[in-house]
Design an enzyme around this catalytic site. Structure first.
Site: not given
Ligand code: 5GP
Ligand code: ZN
Length: 139
Positions: A100, A102
């Protein structure tokens, strides 16, 4: 699709999300815990854990969506800039094991930090070491 992946469940429609953009291969939706108004996640619809797992076409489609969305998100929320980044791997802070991107809108004086802040202690590399690293990566 991976059974225990939150983002695959969003793609499948099993978990709701605030979708802002969708193509055959890419989905973008608001982060559930936004770091800023308009914080958006852009993902390939097919499950892949790491950036390097994407094939060329999908990587291209993903980046095209990020390129299109970033200025659009910025202007929509009235941001002054944006940080665009990927946590690739647990060591980099990846919590959801589905690639993903950001897109985090930034505002003058918002108190945030640049991407440089994500690194740990800076290594003290000699010119020879830098030359060796560049050569090794370039091979
Ligand atoms: P990572 O640390 O893996 O780069 O970030 C994961 C992101 O996914 C976090 O910013 C978190 O807020 C977001 N996130 C986690 N679970 C969900 C979800 O169920 N729905 C949405 N829309 N965002 C999520
Ligand atoms: Zn997934």
């Amino acid at each position: 699709m991976s059974d225990d992946c939150i983002f695959c469940s969003i793609v499948a429609g099993d978990i709701p999300a605030r979708t802002v953009h969708e193509t055959d291969d890419v989905l973008a939706f608001l982060d559930a815990n936004p770091l800023a108004r308009g914080h958006t996640l852009v993902i390939p619809k097919s499950h892949a854990r790491h950036l390097g797992d994407l094939d060329d076409d999908l990587a291209s489609d993903l980046f095209a969506a990020v390129t299109e969305l970033t200025p659009h998100i910025q202007s929509t929320v009235g941001a002054d800039g944006a940080n665009v980044g990927i946590n690739d791997g647990a060591a980099a802070g990846q919590e959801v094991p589905h690639v993903h991107v950001h897109v985090i809108p930034r505002f003058d004086g918002d108190g945030g930090a640049p991407l440089h802040a994500v690194g740990g202690e800076r290594p003290d590399l000699t010119d020879d070491e830098l030359d060796a690293v560049a050569k090794a990566i370039g091979e």
